[in-house]
Design an enzyme around this catalytic site. Structure first.
Site, PDB file in Angstrom:
ATOM      1  N   HIS A   4       0.875  -1.179   0.000  1.00  7.17           N
ATOM      2  CA  HIS A   4       0.000   0.000   0.000  1.00  7.17           C
ATOM      3  C   HIS A   4       0.913   1.231   0.000  1.00  7.17           C
ATOM      4  CE1 HIS A   4      -2.823   2.948   1.779  1.00  7.17           C
ATOM      5  NE2 HIS A   4      -3.781   2.145   1.378  1.00  7.17           N
TER       6      HIS A   4
ATOM      7  N   ASP B 195       2.851  -4.805   8.285  1.00 10.50           N
ATOM      8  CA  ASP B 195       1.668  -3.984   8.073  1.00 10.50           C
ATOM      9  C   ASP B 195       0.466  -4.927   8.177  1.00 10.50           C
ATOM     10  OD1 ASP B 195      -0.530  -2.764   6.999  1.00 10.50           O
ATOM     11  OD2 ASP B 195       0.509  -1.894   5.267  1.00 10.50           O
TER      12      ASP B 195
ATOM     13  N   GLN C 159      -4.602  -5.344   6.900  1.00  7.04           N
ATOM     14  CA  GLN C 159      -5.582  -6.263   6.294  1.00  7.04           C
ATOM     15  C   GLN C 159      -5.527  -7.651   6.920  1.00  7.04           C
ATOM     16  OE1 GLN C 159      -7.842  -5.291   4.186  1.00  7.04           O
ATOM     17  NE2 GLN C 159      -7.041  -3.311   3.560  1.00  7.04           N
TER      18      GLN C 159
ATOM     19  N   LYS D 196     -10.559  -0.729  10.471  1.00  5.26           N
ATOM     20  CA  LYS D 196     -10.689  -1.940   9.639  1.00  5.26           C
ATOM     21  C   LYS D 196     -10.983  -3.171  10.493  1.00  5.26           C
ATOM     22  CE  LYS D 196      -7.331  -0.339   6.208  1.00  5.26           C
ATOM     23  NZ  LYS D 196      -8.049   0.173   5.049  1.00  5.26           N
TER      24      LYS D 196
ATOM     25  N   CYS E 225      -4.691   2.331  -3.778  1.00  9.54           N
ATOM     26  CA  CYS E 225      -3.444   2.862  -3.189  1.00  9.54           C
ATOM     27  C   CYS E 225      -2.283   1.889  -3.390  1.00  9.54           C
ATOM     28  CB  CYS E 225      -3.603   3.203  -1.710  1.00  9.54           C
ATOM     29  SG  CYS E 225      -4.814   4.473  -1.416  1.00  9.54           S
TER      30      CYS E 225
HETATM   31  N1  7TS Z   1      -1.739  -0.885   4.625  1.00  9.51           N
HETATM   32  C1  7TS Z   1      -2.626  -1.657   3.983  1.00  9.51           C
HETATM   33  C2  7TS Z   1      -2.247  -3.045   3.578  1.00  9.51           C
HETATM   34  C3  7TS Z   1      -3.893  -1.160   3.717  1.00  9.51           C
HETATM   35  O1  7TS Z   1      -4.779  -1.926   3.094  1.00  9.51           O
HETATM   36  C4  7TS Z   1      -4.225   0.159   4.120  1.00  9.51           C
HETATM   37  C5  7TS Z   1      -5.554   0.776   3.804  1.00  9.51           C
HETATM   38  C6  7TS Z   1      -3.275   0.894   4.814  1.00  9.51           C
HETATM   39  C7  7TS Z   1      -2.026   0.346   5.028  1.00  9.51           C
HETATM   40  C8  7TS Z   1      -3.542   2.262   5.339  1.00  9.51           C
HETATM   41  O2  7TS Z   1      -4.483   2.219   6.356  1.00  9.51           O
HETATM   42  P1  7TS Z   1      -5.048   3.568   7.014  1.00  9.51           P
HETATM   43  O3  7TS Z   1      -6.136   3.098   7.905  1.00  9.51           O
HETATM   44  O4  7TS Z   1      -3.938   4.217   7.714  1.00  9.51           O
HETATM   45  O5  7TS Z   1      -5.564   4.395   5.864  1.00  9.51           O
HETATM   46  N2  7TS Z   1      -6.214   0.203   2.729  1.00  9.51           N
HETATM   47  C9  7TS Z   1      -7.320   0.668   2.101  1.00  9.51           C
HETATM   48  C10 7TS Z   1      -7.937  -0.034   1.086  1.00  9.51           C
HETATM   49  O6  7TS Z   1      -7.583  -1.116   0.628  1.00  9.51           O
HETATM   50  N3  7TS Z   1      -9.007   0.681   0.651  1.00  9.51           N
HETATM   51  O7  7TS Z   1      -9.064   1.805   1.375  1.00  9.51           O
HETATM   52  C11 7TS Z   1      -8.025   1.824   2.285  1.00  9.51           C
END
Ligand code: 7TS
Length: 411
Positions: free
Chosen positions: A128, A205, A208, A231, A369
Protein backbone atom coordinates in the site's frame (compact mmCIF):
# COMPACT_ATOMS: atom_id res chain seq x y z
CA UNK A 1 -7.33 -21.52 30.26
CA UNK A 2 -10.39 -20.34 28.30
CA UNK A 3 -13.04 -19.14 30.74
CA UNK A 4 -15.85 -18.19 28.33
CA UNK A 5 -16.91 -20.59 25.61
CA UNK A 6 -16.59 -18.86 22.24
CA UNK A 7 -19.66 -17.65 20.39
CA UNK A 8 -20.56 -19.79 17.39
CA UNK A 9 -20.04 -17.92 14.13
CA UNK A 10 -23.31 -17.59 12.30
CA UNK A 11 -22.98 -14.77 9.80
CA UNK A 12 -26.74 -14.18 9.68
CA UNK A 13 -26.84 -13.68 13.44
CA UNK A 14 -23.66 -11.61 13.42
CA UNK A 15 -25.22 -9.23 10.89
CA UNK A 16 -27.83 -8.33 13.49
CA UNK A 17 -25.07 -6.75 15.56
CA UNK A 18 -24.20 -4.31 12.74
CA UNK A 19 -26.95 -1.69 12.27
CA UNK A 20 -25.36 -0.21 9.14
CA UNK A 21 -25.97 -3.48 7.33
CA UNK A 22 -29.72 -3.13 7.88
CA UNK A 23 -30.33 -0.41 5.32
CA UNK A 24 -31.30 -0.04 1.72
CA UNK A 25 -29.37 1.83 -0.96
CA UNK A 26 -31.35 2.89 -4.04
CA UNK A 27 -34.18 0.73 -2.72
CA UNK A 28 -32.03 -2.44 -2.51
CA UNK A 29 -30.69 -4.14 0.59
CA UNK A 30 -27.15 -2.91 1.10
CA UNK A 31 -24.48 -5.47 0.29
CA UNK A 32 -21.27 -4.21 1.82
CA UNK A 33 -18.23 -5.67 0.09
CA UNK A 34 -15.82 -2.82 0.82
CA UNK A 35 -14.43 -4.14 4.07
CA UNK A 36 -10.85 -3.73 2.84
CA UNK A 37 -11.43 0.04 2.88
CA UNK A 38 -13.21 0.06 6.22
CA UNK A 39 -15.40 -2.26 8.25
CA UNK A 40 -18.85 -1.61 9.68
CA UNK A 41 -19.24 -1.23 13.46
CA UNK A 42 -21.13 -3.46 15.88
CA UNK A 43 -23.76 -1.91 18.15
CA UNK A 44 -21.50 -2.49 21.18
CA UNK A 45 -18.85 -0.17 19.70
CA UNK A 46 -21.44 2.46 18.72
CA UNK A 47 -22.91 2.30 22.23
CA UNK A 48 -19.45 2.64 23.77
CA UNK A 49 -18.78 5.82 21.75
CA UNK A 50 -22.09 7.22 22.91
CA UNK A 51 -21.46 6.25 26.53
CA UNK A 52 -17.99 7.77 26.53
CA UNK A 53 -19.21 11.18 25.37
CA UNK A 54 -22.39 11.00 27.44
CA UNK A 55 -20.83 10.10 30.78
CA UNK A 56 -17.07 9.56 30.81
CA UNK A 57 -15.50 12.31 28.73
CA UNK A 58 -12.39 13.81 30.34
CA UNK A 59 -8.75 14.24 29.49
CA UNK A 60 -6.46 11.44 30.62
CA UNK A 61 -3.26 11.10 32.65
CA UNK A 62 -3.68 14.59 34.13
CA UNK A 63 -6.70 15.02 36.35
CA UNK A 64 -7.13 14.14 39.98
CA UNK A 65 -10.86 14.26 39.46
CA UNK A 66 -13.12 11.25 39.16
CA UNK A 67 -13.93 11.55 35.46
CA UNK A 68 -10.33 11.95 34.41
CA UNK A 69 -9.39 8.87 36.38
CA UNK A 70 -12.28 6.93 34.87
CA UNK A 71 -11.29 7.92 31.32
CA UNK A 72 -7.64 7.12 32.07
CA UNK A 73 -8.55 3.70 33.44
CA UNK A 74 -10.65 2.87 30.38
CA UNK A 75 -7.97 4.10 27.98
CA UNK A 76 -5.33 1.99 29.69
CA UNK A 77 -7.71 -1.00 29.90
CA UNK A 78 -8.12 -0.80 26.11
CA UNK A 79 -4.35 -0.90 25.73
CA UNK A 80 -4.25 -4.02 27.88
CA UNK A 81 -7.05 -5.67 25.87
CA UNK A 82 -5.13 -5.05 22.65
CA UNK A 83 -1.84 -6.24 24.12
CA UNK A 84 -3.51 -9.45 25.21
CA UNK A 85 -5.25 -9.92 21.86
CA UNK A 86 -2.04 -9.79 19.84
CA UNK A 87 -0.10 -11.48 22.65
CA UNK A 88 2.38 -8.67 23.27
CA UNK A 89 4.77 -9.39 26.11
CA UNK A 90 4.14 -6.00 27.73
CA UNK A 91 1.16 -3.66 27.65
CA UNK A 92 3.52 -0.69 27.22
CA UNK A 93 4.56 -2.13 23.85
CA UNK A 94 1.18 -0.96 22.50
CA UNK A 95 1.28 2.62 21.22
CA UNK A 96 -1.91 4.34 20.15
CA UNK A 97 -1.62 6.11 16.80
CA UNK A 98 -4.07 7.47 14.24
CA UNK A 99 -3.94 4.29 12.18
CA UNK A 100 -1.65 2.10 10.11
CA UNK A 101 -0.36 5.04 8.09
CA UNK A 102 0.51 6.95 11.23
CA UNK A 103 2.14 3.88 12.79
CA UNK A 104 4.38 3.36 9.77
CA UNK A 105 5.28 7.05 9.70
CA UNK A 106 6.20 6.85 13.38
CA UNK A 107 8.65 4.03 12.66
CA UNK A 108 9.99 5.74 9.52
CA UNK A 109 10.73 8.87 11.54
CA UNK A 110 11.76 7.44 14.86
CA UNK A 111 13.50 4.16 13.96
CA UNK A 112 14.56 6.05 10.83
CA UNK A 113 16.47 8.50 13.04
CA UNK A 114 18.81 5.62 13.93
CA UNK A 115 19.66 4.91 10.27
CA UNK A 116 22.47 6.26 8.13
CA UNK A 117 23.21 6.84 4.45
CA UNK A 118 23.69 3.52 2.69
CA UNK A 119 21.48 1.52 5.07
CA UNK A 120 18.89 -0.52 3.21
CA UNK A 121 15.14 -0.93 3.70
CA UNK A 122 13.22 -3.69 1.96
CA UNK A 123 9.55 -3.51 0.99
CA UNK A 124 7.62 -5.44 -1.67
CA UNK A 125 5.94 -4.70 -4.97
CA UNK A 126 2.49 -5.25 -3.45
CA UNK A 127 2.66 -2.61 -0.70
CA UNK A 128 0.00 0.00 0.00
CA UNK A 129 1.27 3.55 -0.62
CA UNK A 130 1.45 4.04 3.14
CA UNK A 131 4.14 1.37 3.27
CA UNK A 132 6.05 2.91 0.35
CA UNK A 133 6.00 6.69 0.65
CA UNK A 134 7.23 7.05 4.28
CA UNK A 135 10.30 4.97 3.34
CA UNK A 136 10.93 7.03 0.22
CA UNK A 137 10.75 10.17 2.34
CA UNK A 138 13.21 8.64 4.82
CA UNK A 139 15.56 7.63 2.00
CA UNK A 140 15.50 11.17 0.65
CA UNK A 141 16.17 12.59 4.10
CA UNK A 142 18.91 10.22 5.22
CA UNK A 143 20.28 8.62 2.07
CA UNK A 144 19.02 5.11 2.81
CA UNK A 145 18.35 2.79 -0.11
CA UNK A 146 14.92 1.27 -0.79
CA UNK A 147 14.84 -2.25 -2.25
CA UNK A 148 11.71 -3.89 -3.60
CA UNK A 149 10.90 -7.61 -3.53
CA UNK A 150 9.46 -8.60 -6.92
CA UNK A 151 6.28 -10.66 -7.28
CA UNK A 152 4.99 -13.33 -9.67
CA UNK A 153 2.04 -12.80 -12.04
CA UNK A 154 -0.08 -14.85 -9.64
CA UNK A 155 0.71 -12.32 -6.93
CA UNK A 156 3.20 -14.17 -4.73
CA UNK A 157 6.38 -12.62 -3.40
CA UNK A 158 9.47 -14.19 -4.97
CA UNK A 159 11.03 -15.56 -1.82
CA UNK A 160 14.42 -16.38 -3.41
CA UNK A 161 14.66 -12.81 -4.67
CA UNK A 162 13.84 -11.57 -1.19
CA UNK A 163 16.66 -13.61 0.28
CA UNK A 164 19.04 -12.22 -2.33
CA UNK A 165 18.15 -8.67 -1.29
CA UNK A 166 18.95 -9.34 2.36
CA UNK A 167 22.44 -8.43 3.55
CA UNK A 168 24.24 -6.87 6.48
CA UNK A 169 23.19 -3.50 4.99
CA UNK A 170 19.50 -4.33 5.50
CA UNK A 171 18.21 -2.51 8.56
CA UNK A 172 14.48 -2.95 8.13
CA UNK A 173 12.05 -5.13 6.19
CA UNK A 174 8.58 -3.59 6.04
CA UNK A 175 6.00 -5.88 4.56
CA UNK A 176 2.26 -6.29 4.33
CA UNK A 177 0.84 -9.39 5.98
CA UNK A 178 -2.11 -9.59 3.55
CA UNK A 179 -2.29 -7.59 0.33
CA UNK A 180 -5.29 -5.25 0.21
CA UNK A 181 -5.49 -5.58 -3.57
CA UNK A 182 -4.59 -9.22 -4.24
CA UNK A 183 -5.56 -10.91 -1.00
CA UNK A 184 -2.18 -12.70 -0.94
CA UNK A 185 -1.13 -13.88 2.51
CA UNK A 186 2.61 -13.39 2.71
CA UNK A 187 4.84 -15.95 4.47
CA UNK A 188 5.77 -13.42 7.13
CA UNK A 189 7.05 -15.85 9.73
CA UNK A 190 9.66 -17.18 7.32
CA UNK A 191 10.45 -13.66 6.13
CA UNK A 192 10.97 -12.41 9.67
CA UNK A 193 13.35 -15.29 10.43
CA UNK A 194 15.40 -14.56 7.28
CA UNK A 195 15.57 -10.84 8.10
CA UNK A 196 16.67 -11.53 11.66
CA UNK A 197 19.41 -13.82 10.36
CA UNK A 198 21.08 -10.74 8.81
CA UNK A 199 20.34 -8.54 11.82
CA UNK A 200 17.47 -6.58 10.24
CA UNK A 201 14.27 -5.59 12.04
CA UNK A 202 10.83 -6.30 10.60
CA UNK A 203 7.65 -4.23 10.49
CA UNK A 204 4.45 -6.06 9.60
CA UNK A 205 1.67 -3.98 8.07
CA UNK A 206 -1.32 -5.74 9.58
CA UNK A 207 -3.99 -3.39 8.20
CA UNK A 208 -5.58 -6.26 6.29
CA UNK A 209 -4.77 -9.17 8.58
CA UNK A 210 -5.79 -8.59 12.19
CA UNK A 211 -9.51 -8.75 11.33
CA UNK A 212 -9.08 -12.03 9.44
CA UNK A 213 -6.45 -14.15 11.13
CA UNK A 214 -4.74 -14.85 14.43
CA UNK A 215 -1.97 -12.46 15.36
CA UNK A 216 0.60 -13.48 17.91
CA UNK A 217 3.44 -10.98 17.79
CA UNK A 218 5.68 -13.07 20.04
CA UNK A 219 5.22 -16.20 17.98
CA UNK A 220 5.82 -14.24 14.76
CA UNK A 221 8.76 -12.52 16.46
CA UNK A 222 8.08 -9.33 14.45
CA UNK A 223 9.69 -6.16 15.75
CA UNK A 224 6.76 -3.90 14.83
CA UNK A 225 3.15 -4.62 13.95
CA UNK A 226 0.85 -1.85 12.67
CA UNK A 227 -2.92 -1.80 12.25
CA UNK A 228 -5.94 0.51 11.97
CA UNK A 229 -8.93 0.50 14.31
CA UNK A 230 -11.47 1.21 11.61
CA UNK A 231 -10.69 -1.94 9.64
CA UNK A 232 -11.15 -4.13 12.70
CA UNK A 233 -14.71 -2.95 13.55
CA UNK A 234 -13.52 0.01 15.64
CA UNK A 235 -13.57 3.79 15.05
CA UNK A 236 -11.60 5.78 12.51
CA UNK A 237 -8.70 7.95 13.64
CA UNK A 238 -7.24 5.35 15.98
CA UNK A 239 -4.69 2.64 15.35
CA UNK A 240 -1.87 0.76 16.95
CA UNK A 241 1.84 0.37 16.66
CA UNK A 242 3.17 -2.63 18.52
CA UNK A 243 6.92 -2.57 18.99
CA UNK A 244 9.32 -4.69 21.01
CA UNK A 245 10.20 -2.90 24.22
CA UNK A 246 13.97 -2.94 23.66
CA UNK A 247 13.69 -1.35 20.22
CA UNK A 248 11.10 1.22 21.25
CA UNK A 249 13.36 2.22 24.14
CA UNK A 250 16.20 2.90 21.71
CA UNK A 251 14.05 5.01 19.41
CA UNK A 252 13.80 8.78 19.95
CA UNK A 253 10.29 10.24 20.22
CA UNK A 254 8.57 11.10 16.96
CA UNK A 255 6.55 14.08 18.16
CA UNK A 256 7.03 16.44 21.08
CA UNK A 257 4.34 17.83 23.35
CA UNK A 258 2.29 17.15 26.44
CA UNK A 259 2.29 13.73 28.12
CA UNK A 260 5.42 12.47 26.34
CA UNK A 261 7.80 14.21 28.74
CA UNK A 262 9.27 13.41 32.14
CA UNK A 263 10.66 16.92 32.81
CA UNK A 264 10.80 20.06 30.70
CA UNK A 265 13.13 22.99 31.23
CA UNK A 266 14.38 25.45 28.64
CA UNK A 267 17.80 23.86 28.95
CA UNK A 268 16.84 20.24 28.58
CA UNK A 269 13.79 18.01 28.32
CA UNK A 270 13.70 14.39 29.35
CA UNK A 271 11.15 12.00 27.96
CA UNK A 272 8.46 9.88 29.51
CA UNK A 273 8.66 6.11 29.62
CA UNK A 274 6.91 3.74 27.19
CA UNK A 275 4.31 3.94 25.80
CA UNK A 276 3.75 7.63 26.64
CA UNK A 277 7.02 8.70 24.99
CA UNK A 278 5.27 8.12 21.66
CA UNK A 279 1.86 9.57 22.51
CA UNK A 280 2.34 13.35 22.48
CA UNK A 281 -0.72 15.50 23.09
CA UNK A 282 -4.30 14.54 23.90
CA UNK A 283 -4.90 11.28 22.08
CA UNK A 284 -8.09 9.96 20.52
CA UNK A 285 -9.37 8.79 23.90
CA UNK A 286 -12.82 7.69 22.75
CA UNK A 287 -11.23 5.98 19.76
CA UNK A 288 -8.82 3.96 21.87
CA UNK A 289 -11.49 2.92 24.36
CA UNK A 290 -13.85 1.89 21.58
CA UNK A 291 -11.11 0.06 19.68
CA UNK A 292 -10.77 -1.95 22.89
CA UNK A 293 -14.52 -2.64 22.69
CA UNK A 294 -14.17 -3.72 19.05
CA UNK A 295 -11.41 -6.15 20.00
CA UNK A 296 -13.58 -7.45 22.85
CA UNK A 297 -16.40 -7.95 20.35
CA UNK A 298 -14.12 -9.84 17.98
CA UNK A 299 -12.74 -11.93 20.83
CA UNK A 300 -16.15 -13.56 21.35
CA UNK A 301 -15.44 -15.65 18.28
CA UNK A 302 -12.81 -18.16 17.36
CA UNK A 303 -10.71 -16.31 14.83
CA UNK A 304 -10.20 -19.64 13.04
CA UNK A 305 -13.99 -19.77 12.38
CA UNK A 306 -13.85 -16.26 10.93
CA UNK A 307 -10.89 -17.19 8.79
CA UNK A 308 -12.63 -20.32 7.48
CA UNK A 309 -15.86 -18.48 6.68
CA UNK A 310 -14.09 -15.67 4.81
CA UNK A 311 -11.95 -18.07 2.86
CA UNK A 312 -15.11 -19.92 1.81
CA UNK A 313 -16.67 -16.64 0.68
CA UNK A 314 -13.57 -15.65 -1.31
CA UNK A 315 -13.33 -19.07 -2.98
CA UNK A 316 -17.05 -19.09 -3.75
CA UNK A 317 -16.89 -15.62 -5.33
CA UNK A 318 -13.69 -16.50 -7.18
CA UNK A 319 -15.23 -19.60 -8.81
CA UNK A 320 -18.42 -17.79 -9.84
CA UNK A 321 -16.48 -14.85 -11.26
CA UNK A 322 -14.39 -17.16 -13.40
CA UNK A 323 -17.52 -18.19 -15.34
CA UNK A 324 -17.71 -14.69 -16.89
CA UNK A 325 -16.19 -14.37 -20.34
CA UNK A 326 -13.34 -11.86 -20.49
CA UNK A 327 -13.05 -11.57 -16.70
CA UNK A 328 -9.58 -11.81 -15.20
CA UNK A 329 -8.91 -12.27 -11.53
CA UNK A 330 -6.01 -10.12 -10.33
CA UNK A 331 -4.20 -12.02 -7.59
CA UNK A 332 -4.30 -15.78 -7.87
CA UNK A 333 -2.02 -16.86 -5.10
CA UNK A 334 -2.85 -20.24 -3.61
CA UNK A 335 -2.49 -18.53 -0.25
CA UNK A 336 -5.05 -15.75 -0.34
CA UNK A 337 -8.11 -14.67 1.57
CA UNK A 338 -11.07 -12.30 1.87
CA UNK A 339 -10.36 -10.23 -1.27
CA UNK A 340 -11.34 -10.79 -4.89
CA UNK A 341 -10.02 -8.25 -7.39
CA UNK A 342 -10.88 -8.46 -11.06
CA UNK A 343 -10.95 -6.69 -14.42
CA UNK A 344 -13.20 -7.35 -17.43
CA UNK A 345 -12.00 -6.85 -21.01
CA UNK A 346 -13.38 -3.66 -22.52
CA UNK A 347 -15.05 -2.37 -19.33
CA UNK A 348 -13.62 0.28 -17.02
CA UNK A 349 -13.70 -0.76 -13.34
CA UNK A 350 -15.27 2.58 -12.40
CA UNK A 351 -18.27 1.97 -14.69
CA UNK A 352 -18.80 -1.47 -13.19
CA UNK A 353 -18.53 -0.10 -9.66
CA UNK A 354 -21.07 2.61 -10.45
CA UNK A 355 -23.62 0.15 -11.85
CA UNK A 356 -23.10 -2.22 -8.91
CA UNK A 357 -23.68 0.68 -6.54
CA UNK A 358 -27.01 1.42 -8.23
CA UNK A 359 -27.97 -2.14 -7.28
CA UNK A 360 -27.03 -1.57 -3.62
CA UNK A 361 -23.63 -3.24 -3.79
CA UNK A 362 -20.61 -1.44 -2.32
CA UNK A 363 -17.30 -2.49 -3.88
CA UNK A 364 -14.14 -0.49 -4.34
CA UNK A 365 -12.76 0.36 -7.76
CA UNK A 366 -9.45 1.93 -8.68
CA UNK A 367 -5.83 1.38 -7.81
CA UNK A 368 -6.48 0.72 -4.09
CA UNK A 369 -3.44 2.86 -3.19
CA UNK A 370 -1.19 0.28 -4.86
CA UNK A 371 -0.18 2.08 -8.05
CA UNK A 372 3.11 0.19 -8.53
CA UNK A 373 1.07 -3.04 -8.43
CA UNK A 374 -1.29 -1.67 -11.09
CA UNK A 375 1.73 -0.77 -13.23
CA UNK A 376 3.02 -4.33 -12.81
CA UNK A 377 -0.25 -5.76 -14.15
CA UNK A 378 -0.52 -2.90 -16.72
CA UNK A 379 -4.05 -2.03 -15.62
CA UNK A 380 -5.51 1.27 -14.37
CA UNK A 381 -7.39 -0.41 -11.54
CA UNK A 382 -9.60 -3.30 -10.52
CA UNK A 383 -13.02 -3.93 -9.09
CA UNK A 384 -12.46 -5.28 -5.59
CA UNK A 385 -14.90 -7.16 -3.41
CA UNK A 386 -13.52 -7.55 0.11
CA UNK A 387 -15.36 -9.63 2.67
CA UNK A 388 -15.91 -9.65 6.41
CA UNK A 389 -17.34 -12.31 8.66
CA UNK A 390 -20.84 -10.79 8.42
CA UNK A 391 -21.01 -11.38 4.67
CA UNK A 392 -22.88 -14.38 3.25
CA UNK A 393 -22.88 -16.60 0.17
CA UNK A 394 -26.37 -15.33 -0.59
CA UNK A 395 -24.95 -11.82 -0.88
CA UNK A 396 -22.37 -13.14 -3.32
CA UNK A 397 -25.16 -14.71 -5.42
CA UNK A 398 -26.91 -11.33 -5.55
CA UNK A 399 -23.61 -9.65 -6.42
CA UNK A 400 -23.05 -12.10 -9.29
CA UNK A 401 -26.55 -11.45 -10.73
CA UNK A 402 -25.96 -7.69 -10.39
CA UNK A 403 -22.65 -8.06 -12.17
CA UNK A 404 -24.33 -9.93 -15.04
CA UNK A 405 -26.81 -7.08 -15.38
CA UNK A 406 -24.07 -4.44 -15.26
CA UNK A 407 -22.00 -6.21 -17.91
CA UNK A 408 -25.03 -6.52 -20.24
CA UNK A 409 -25.60 -2.78 -19.90
CA UNK A 410 -21.96 -1.91 -20.56
CA UNK A 411 -21.18 -4.27 -23.46
N1 7TS B 1 -1.74 -0.88 4.62
C1 7TS B 1 -2.63 -1.66 3.98
C2 7TS B 1 -2.25 -3.05 3.58
C3 7TS B 1 -3.89 -1.16 3.72
O1 7TS B 1 -4.78 -1.93 3.09
C4 7TS B 1 -4.23 0.16 4.12
C5 7TS B 1 -5.55 0.78 3.80
C6 7TS B 1 -3.27 0.89 4.81
C7 7TS B 1 -2.03 0.35 5.03
C8 7TS B 1 -3.54 2.26 5.34
O2 7TS B 1 -4.48 2.22 6.36
P1 7TS B 1 -5.05 3.57 7.01
O3 7TS B 1 -6.14 3.10 7.90
O4 7TS B 1 -3.94 4.22 7.71
O5 7TS B 1 -5.56 4.40 5.86
N2 7TS B 1 -6.21 0.20 2.73
C9 7TS B 1 -7.32 0.67 2.10
C10 7TS B 1 -7.94 -0.03 1.09
O6 7TS B 1 -7.58 -1.12 0.63
N3 7TS B 1 -9.01 0.68 0.65
O7 7TS B 1 -9.06 1.80 1.37
C11 7TS B 1 -8.02 1.82 2.28
Amino acid sequence: METNPKRKLNSREVREDFPALRQTVYGKNLIYFDNGATSQKPQSVIDAINLYYTKNNANIHRGVHHLSQKATNEYEAARATIAQYIHAKHTHEIIFTKGTTDSINLVANSFGALLQAGDEIIISHMEHHSNIVPWQMLCERVGCVLKVIPISKKGDLLFDEYEKLLSSKTKLVSITHISNTLGTINPIKKMIASAHAVGAKVLIDGAQSIQHTKIDVQELDCDFFAFSGHKVFGPTGIGVLYGKEAILNKMPPYQGGGDMIAKVTFEKTTYNELPFKFEAGTPHIAGAICLGKAIEYLSQFNIEDIERHELELADYAHDLLLTFEGLHIVGESKKKTSVVSFVIDGIHPFDLGTLLDKQGIAVRTGHHCTQPLMDFYRIPGTVRASFAFYNTKQEIDTFISALEKAITMLK
